[in-house]
Design a protein around this motif. Structure first.
Motif, PDB file in Angstrom:
ATOM      1  N   VAL A   1     -66.939 -96.297   4.840  1.00  0.00           N
ATOM      2  CA  VAL A   1     -66.259 -95.656   3.715  1.00  0.00           C
ATOM      3  C   VAL A   1     -67.347 -95.348   2.691  1.00  0.00           C
ATOM      4  CG1 VAL A   1     -64.449 -95.860   1.969  1.00  0.00           C
ATOM      5  CG2 VAL A   1     -64.169 -96.972   4.207  1.00  0.00           C
ATOM      6  N   LEU A   2     -67.731 -94.049   2.591  1.00  0.00           N
ATOM      7  CA  LEU A   2     -68.968 -93.691   1.915  1.00  0.00           C
ATOM      8  C   LEU A   2     -68.754 -92.730   0.753  1.00  0.00           C
ATOM      9  CD1 LEU A   2     -71.075 -93.077   5.152  1.00  0.00           C
ATOM     10  CD2 LEU A   2     -70.865 -95.206   3.844  1.00  0.00           C
ATOM     11  N   ASP A   3     -69.473 -92.992  -0.318  1.00  0.00           N
ATOM     12  CA  ASP A   3     -69.427 -92.185  -1.532  1.00  0.00           C
ATOM     13  C   ASP A   3     -70.226 -90.883  -1.328  1.00  0.00           C
ATOM     14  OD1 ASP A   3     -69.511 -91.168  -4.093  1.00  0.00           O
ATOM     15  OD2 ASP A   3     -70.042 -93.072  -5.048  1.00  0.00           O
TER      16      ASP A   3
ATOM     17  N   LYS B   1     -57.953 -97.063   2.058  1.00  0.00           N
ATOM     18  CA  LYS B   1     -56.663 -97.270   2.725  1.00  0.00           C
ATOM     19  C   LYS B   1     -56.649 -96.644   4.113  1.00  0.00           C
ATOM     20  CE  LYS B   1     -53.832 -97.721  -1.447  1.00  0.00           C
ATOM     21  NZ  LYS B   1     -52.751 -97.124  -2.285  1.00  0.00           N
ATOM     22  N   THR B   2     -57.334 -95.517   4.271  1.00  0.00           N
ATOM     23  CA  THR B   2     -57.423 -94.883   5.592  1.00  0.00           C
ATOM     24  C   THR B   2     -58.130 -95.796   6.585  1.00  0.00           C
ATOM     25  OG1 THR B   2     -57.448 -92.660   4.629  1.00  0.00           O
ATOM     26  CG2 THR B   2     -58.335 -92.900   6.861  1.00  0.00           C
ATOM     27  N   ALA B   3     -59.240 -96.395   6.161  1.00  0.00           N
ATOM     28  CA  ALA B   3     -59.973 -97.319   7.031  1.00  0.00           C
ATOM     29  C   ALA B   3     -59.135 -98.555   7.339  1.00  0.00           C
ATOM     30  CB  ALA B   3     -61.292 -97.713   6.368  1.00  0.00           C
ATOM     31  N   PHE B   4     -58.445 -99.071   6.337  1.00  0.00           N
ATOM     32  CA  PHE B   4     -57.597-100.247   6.526  1.00  0.00           C
ATOM     33  C   PHE B   4     -56.496 -99.965   7.540  1.00  0.00           C
ATOM     34  CE2 PHE B   4     -54.351-103.225   4.297  1.00  0.00           C
ATOM     35  CZ  PHE B   4     -54.555-104.189   5.269  1.00  0.00           C
ATOM     36  N   ALA B   5     -55.853 -98.812   7.423  1.00  0.00           N
ATOM     37  CA  ALA B   5     -54.775 -98.469   8.343  1.00  0.00           C
ATOM     38  C   ALA B   5     -55.264 -98.417   9.792  1.00  0.00           C
ATOM     39  CB  ALA B   5     -54.164 -97.123   7.949  1.00  0.00           C
ATOM     40  N   ALA B   6     -56.496 -97.971   9.998  1.00  0.00           N
ATOM     41  CA  ALA B   6     -57.037 -97.870  11.354  1.00  0.00           C
ATOM     42  C   ALA B   6     -57.388 -99.222  11.948  1.00  0.00           C
ATOM     43  CB  ALA B   6     -58.275 -96.975  11.350  1.00  0.00           C
ATOM     44  N   LEU B   7     -57.670-100.203  11.094  1.00  0.00           N
ATOM     45  CA  LEU B   7     -58.179-101.487  11.576  1.00  0.00           C
ATOM     46  C   LEU B   7     -57.206-102.646  11.434  1.00  0.00           C
ATOM     47  CD1 LEU B   7     -61.833-101.395  10.167  1.00  0.00           C
ATOM     48  CD2 LEU B   7     -61.154-101.198  12.560  1.00  0.00           C
ATOM     49  N   ARG B   8     -56.137-102.460  10.700  1.00  0.00           N
ATOM     50  CA  ARG B   8     -55.271-103.607  10.397  1.00  0.00           C
ATOM     51  C   ARG B   8     -54.723-104.246  11.671  1.00  0.00           C
ATOM     52  NH1 ARG B   8     -51.233-101.871   6.208  1.00  0.00           N
ATOM     53  NH2 ARG B   8     -50.323-103.904   6.688  1.00  0.00           N
TER      54      ARG B   8
ATOM     55  N   PHE C   1     -61.987-108.646  19.419  1.00  0.00           N
ATOM     56  CA  PHE C   1     -63.035-107.826  18.838  1.00  0.00           C
ATOM     57  C   PHE C   1     -63.064-108.064  17.340  1.00  0.00           C
ATOM     58  CE2 PHE C   1     -59.184-105.412  18.531  1.00  0.00           C
ATOM     59  CZ  PHE C   1     -59.271-104.660  17.364  1.00  0.00           C
ATOM     60  N   GLN C   2     -64.222-107.824  16.746  1.00  0.00           N
ATOM     61  CA  GLN C   2     -64.392-108.004  15.313  1.00  0.00           C
ATOM     62  C   GLN C   2     -64.113-106.682  14.594  1.00  0.00           C
ATOM     63  OE1 GLN C   2     -65.067-111.082  13.975  1.00  0.00           O
ATOM     64  NE2 GLN C   2     -64.815-111.746  16.090  1.00  0.00           N
ATOM     65  N   ARG C   3     -63.552-106.784  13.389  1.00  0.00           N
ATOM     66  CA  ARG C   3     -63.204-105.597  12.601  1.00  0.00           C
ATOM     67  C   ARG C   3     -63.996-105.605  11.290  1.00  0.00           C
ATOM     68  NH1 ARG C   3     -57.327-106.541  11.460  1.00  0.00           N
ATOM     69  NH2 ARG C   3     -57.999-108.715  11.598  1.00  0.00           N
ATOM     70  N   TYR C   4     -64.611-104.464  10.989  1.00  0.00           N
ATOM     71  CA  TYR C   4     -65.461-104.373   9.809  1.00  0.00           C
ATOM     72  C   TYR C   4     -65.207-103.077   9.046  1.00  0.00           C
ATOM     73  CZ  TYR C   4     -68.192-107.882  12.379  1.00  0.00           C
ATOM     74  OH  TYR C   4     -68.589-108.989  13.077  1.00  0.00           O
ATOM     75  N   ILE C   5     -65.348-103.180   7.730  1.00  0.00           N
ATOM     76  CA  ILE C   5     -65.385-102.006   6.861  1.00  0.00           C
ATOM     77  C   ILE C   5     -66.658-102.090   6.041  1.00  0.00           C
ATOM     78  CG2 ILE C   5     -64.382-100.901   4.815  1.00  0.00           C
ATOM     79  CD1 ILE C   5     -61.625-101.566   5.890  1.00  0.00           C
ATOM     80  N   VAL C   6     -67.392-100.978   5.952  1.00  0.00           N
ATOM     81  CA  VAL C   6     -68.557-100.895   5.084  1.00  0.00           C
ATOM     82  C   VAL C   6     -68.183 -99.959   3.931  1.00  0.00           C
ATOM     83  CG1 VAL C   6     -70.991-100.284   4.874  1.00  0.00           C
ATOM     84  CG2 VAL C   6     -70.125-101.241   7.036  1.00  0.00           C
ATOM     85  N   LEU C   7     -68.050-100.525   2.740  1.00  0.00           N
ATOM     86  CA  LEU C   7     -67.669 -99.757   1.555  1.00  0.00           C
ATOM     87  C   LEU C   7     -68.899 -99.549   0.686  1.00  0.00           C
ATOM     88  CD1 LEU C   7     -65.601 -98.494  -0.398  1.00  0.00           C
ATOM     89  CD2 LEU C   7     -65.150-100.811  -1.263  1.00  0.00           C
ATOM     90  N   MET C   8     -69.231 -98.283   0.432  1.00  0.00           N
ATOM     91  CA  MET C   8     -70.444 -97.978  -0.319  1.00  0.00           C
ATOM     92  C   MET C   8     -70.121 -97.039  -1.484  1.00  0.00           C
ATOM     93  SD  MET C   8     -72.458 -95.022  -0.499  1.00  0.00           S
ATOM     94  CE  MET C   8     -73.738 -94.826  -1.750  1.00  0.00           C
TER      95      MET C   8
ATOM     96  N   SER D   1     -57.060-104.108  -5.181  1.00  0.00           N
ATOM     97  CA  SER D   1     -55.849-104.541  -4.499  1.00  0.00           C
ATOM     98  C   SER D   1     -55.952-104.308  -2.994  1.00  0.00           C
ATOM     99  CB  SER D   1     -54.647-103.780  -5.073  1.00  0.00           C
ATOM    100  OG  SER D   1     -53.457-104.127  -4.393  1.00  0.00           O
ATOM    101  N   THR D   2     -56.473-103.148  -2.598  1.00  0.00           N
ATOM    102  CA  THR D   2     -56.631-102.861  -1.174  1.00  0.00           C
ATOM    103  C   THR D   2     -57.655-103.792  -0.537  1.00  0.00           C
ATOM    104  OG1 THR D   2     -56.066-100.538  -1.550  1.00  0.00           O
ATOM    105  CG2 THR D   2     -57.142-101.069   0.532  1.00  0.00           C
ATOM    106  N   CYS D   3     -58.735-104.073  -1.259  1.00  0.00           N
ATOM    107  CA  CYS D   3     -59.739-105.006  -0.732  1.00  0.00           C
ATOM    108  C   CYS D   3     -59.126-106.379  -0.469  1.00  0.00           C
ATOM    109  CB  CYS D   3     -60.906-105.136  -1.715  1.00  0.00           C
ATOM    110  SG  CYS D   3     -62.039-103.726  -1.712  1.00  0.00           S
ATOM    111  N   SER D   4     -58.264-106.833  -1.364  1.00  0.00           N
ATOM    112  CA  SER D   4     -57.606-108.131  -1.169  1.00  0.00           C
ATOM    113  C   SER D   4     -56.750-108.113   0.093  1.00  0.00           C
ATOM    114  CB  SER D   4     -56.742-108.463  -2.389  1.00  0.00           C
ATOM    115  OG  SER D   4     -57.533-108.634  -3.545  1.00  0.00           O
ATOM    116  N   ALA D   5     -56.026-107.015   0.305  1.00  0.00           N
ATOM    117  CA  ALA D   5     -55.187-106.904   1.497  1.00  0.00           C
ATOM    118  C   ALA D   5     -56.033-106.844   2.768  1.00  0.00           C
ATOM    119  CB  ALA D   5     -54.304-105.663   1.389  1.00  0.00           C
TER     120      ALA D   5
END
Length: 413
Positions: free
Chosen positions: A178-180, A299-306, A324-331, A347-351
Motif C-alpha cells: 500500500v504505497l503513497d 481497506k482494499t488490501a485488508f479485504a484481500a487478506l482478511r 500461509f503468512q499475511r502481510y501488508i506494507v504501508l508506506m 481504525s483500519t490498522c487496528s482491525a
C-alpha cells in the motif's frame, strides 16, 4: 450362686453402657477421615507437579526445535533428541529423588527414575526442511504417608510435548503493498542521480514548478521503486519455487499492490510471484501529484487478506500450503490530509492487526504526524521503519522481505 449372677449383671451393664462408643468410633474412623483429607491435598500437589513437568518439557522441545531451525539441521536427529534430554537432565534428576533425598531405581529409599522418551524427525523438500521434536515424560510421584494406609505409595504422571520448526529458502505468504504516490513523492532526496546532468529538483517550496538544475537528485518515487525492486528480488531469491517467467511464477509467494494519493488508484490484485506487483509500481508516474489519503487503499488490501476471505486461503491450499503468512506494507512520505482520515487509517490498522495480519510500515522522510500514524499501525516496533534517504528505504524494504520469508518455531501441544 449369688456371685455368679452378680458377674453376669455387671457384664450386661457394661454392654449397655454407650459412653465409650464415640471414642471407639473415632479411633476407627480417624485414619479414614485423615486419609480422605490427605487425598485431596495430594491430588492438588500431584496436579502442580504435572504442570511443572509439562512446562519443563515444553521448554526443552521448543528449544531443540528452535536450534534445529537456526542451525538449518546441521546436526543429526539424534543430536536434537539428545538436546531435549540434556535440557531435562537437571529436572528429571530432581524428580528421581526419594523422600529422603536418595536416588534409586526401585528401592525403598529412592523411587523409580523418570522415563523420558524423545524422538526428533525431519522432512526435506524443495521448499526447505521441517523438524518435529516429540517427547514424553513419565514419572512416579510419591504420596504422603497420611494416605499410604490404602496401599498406594506412588502415582504415575505422564506428559507429552511436540514442537515444530522449519527453515526454508522461502515461506508461503501473501503480501500487499500500500504505497503513497502523492505530490510530495516527486520531491528530491539527498542522493545524486549521476545518470542525468540536470532535472527538475522539486522541493516543498518549489512545487509544482521548477527549472532544471544541476546536479540532479533522485526523487522519492524513484527511491520507492528501487526499494520495491529490492523487495521483490529478495523474495524471489528466498523462494525455492520461483521460476522467472514461469507459469505460475511461484508456488509460495503471492503479492499485490495499490497506490494512493487523495484517492486509491486501481489495484494490482494478489497473484503468484512478484513480477506483476513490481510492474505496477514501476508504472507509477515519474512526478506524482495529489494529496494523501491511505484509508480506502488500506481497506482494499485488508479485504484481500482478511481471514474470512476463503479465496486467498484456497489459492495457497491448491499449491500444497495448509498455512500461509499475511502481510501488508504501508508506506507514506507525509501525513494524512485531515485528522479524520488519520483516524480512519488508525481504525483500519487496528482491525488488520486484530485479524492476525502483520503490518510493516515505512515512514519515508515523513513529518512527525506521519511517523506517529505509522508507528501506531506497525504490528510491533520492529515492523516500523523511518528511512531518511534512498539507501535506507531500499534497506528497509529488503529487511521486510527477509522477515516475511522466515518461518517461526511452533509448539504443537
Amino acid at each position: 450362686m449369688g456371685k455368679r449372677f452378680a458377674v453376669l449383671r455387671n457384664g450386661e451393664a457394661l454392654l449397655r453402657d454407650r459412653r465409650g462408643n464415640f471414642g471407639l468410633m473415632t479411633g476407627l474412623l480417624l485414619p479414614i477421615l485423615l486419609g480422605t483429607a490427605g487425598a485431596g491435598m495430594e491430588a492438588t500437589r500431584v496436579m502442580q507437579v504435572k504442570q511443572e513437568m509439562q512446562a519443563a518439557l515444553d521448554s526443552a522441545t521448543l528449544a531443540a526445535a528452535t536450534a534445529a531451525r537456526v542451525e538449518e539441521g546441521k546436526r543429526s536427529n539424534k543430536d536434537y533428541a539428545d538436546e531435549v534430554n540434556r535440557r531435562m537432565a537437571a529436572y528429571t534428576g530432581e524428580l528421581s529423588k526419594g523422600k529422603d533425598g536418595a536416588t534409586g531405581s526401585d528401592g525403598d529409599q529412592g523411587k523409580k527414575k523418570p522415563d523420558l522418551d524423545t524422538i526428533a524427525e525431519r522432512s526435506d523438500s524443495k521448499r526447505g526442511m521441517s523438524f518435529k521434536i516429540s517427547a514424553t515424560l513419565n514419572a512416579e510421584i510419591p504420596l504422603a504417608p497420611l494416605i499410604s494406609f490404602i496401599g498406594i505409595r506412588t502415582v504415575k504422571v505422564g506428559v507429552s510435548s511436540t514442537a515444530q520448526s522449519a527453515f526454508s529458502k522461502g515461506a508461503a505468504l501473501s503480501l500487499y503493498l500500500v504505497l503513497d504516490r502523492s505530490g510530495s513523492m516527486s520531491f528530491k532526496t539527498d542522493t545524486v542521480d549521476n545518470s542525468k546532468n540536470a532535472c527538475p529538483n522539486y522541493t516543498e517550496k518549489s512545487w509544482p514548478k521548477v527549472a532544471f538544475t544541476s546536479p540532479c537528485y533522485v526523487t522519492k518515487i524513484q527511491s520507492l521503486k528501487e526499494a520495491v525492486s529490492y523487495l521483490t528480488d529478495t523474495l524471489n531469491k528466498a523462494d525455492p519455487s520461483y521460476q522467472d517467467r514461469g507459469s505460475p511464477e511461484s508456488e509460495l509467494v503471492r503479492t499485490g499492490a495499490i497506490a494512493y494519493n487523495s484517492a486509491p488508484f486501481p489495484p494490482r490484485n494478489l497473484s503468484w510471484g512478484t513480477s506483476q506487483a513490481g510492474s505496477y509500481v514501476n508504472a507509477i508516474d515519474k512526478y506524482p501529484q495529489g494529496g494523501t489519503d491511505a484509508s480506502l487503499a488500506l481497506k482494499t488490501a485488508f479485504a484481500a487478506l482478511r481471514s474470512d476471505n476463503s479465496y486467498e486461503k484456497q489459492q495457497h491450499a491448491d499449491k500444497g500450503s495448509d498455512t500461509f503468512q499475511r502481510y501488508i506494507v504501508l508506506m507514506t512520505d507525509g501525513e494524512m490530509t485531515s485528522s479524520a482520515i488519520d483516524s480512519q487509517v488508525r481504525s483500519t490498522c487496528s482491525a488488520v492487526k486484530a485479524d492476525g495480519i502483520q503490518i510493516f510500515t515505512v515512514a519515508f522522510m515523513a513529518p512527525a504526524k506521519g511517523k506517529s500514524l505509522l508507528q501506531y499501525c506497525a504490528s510491533s516496533p520492529d515492523n516500523y521503519y523511518d528511512p531518511e534517504n534512498m539507501e535506507e528505504i531500499v534497506a528497509a524494504f529488503g529487511e521486510i522481505a527477509r522477515k516475511a520469508a522466515s518461518t517461526p518455531t511452533r509448539l504443537m501441544n
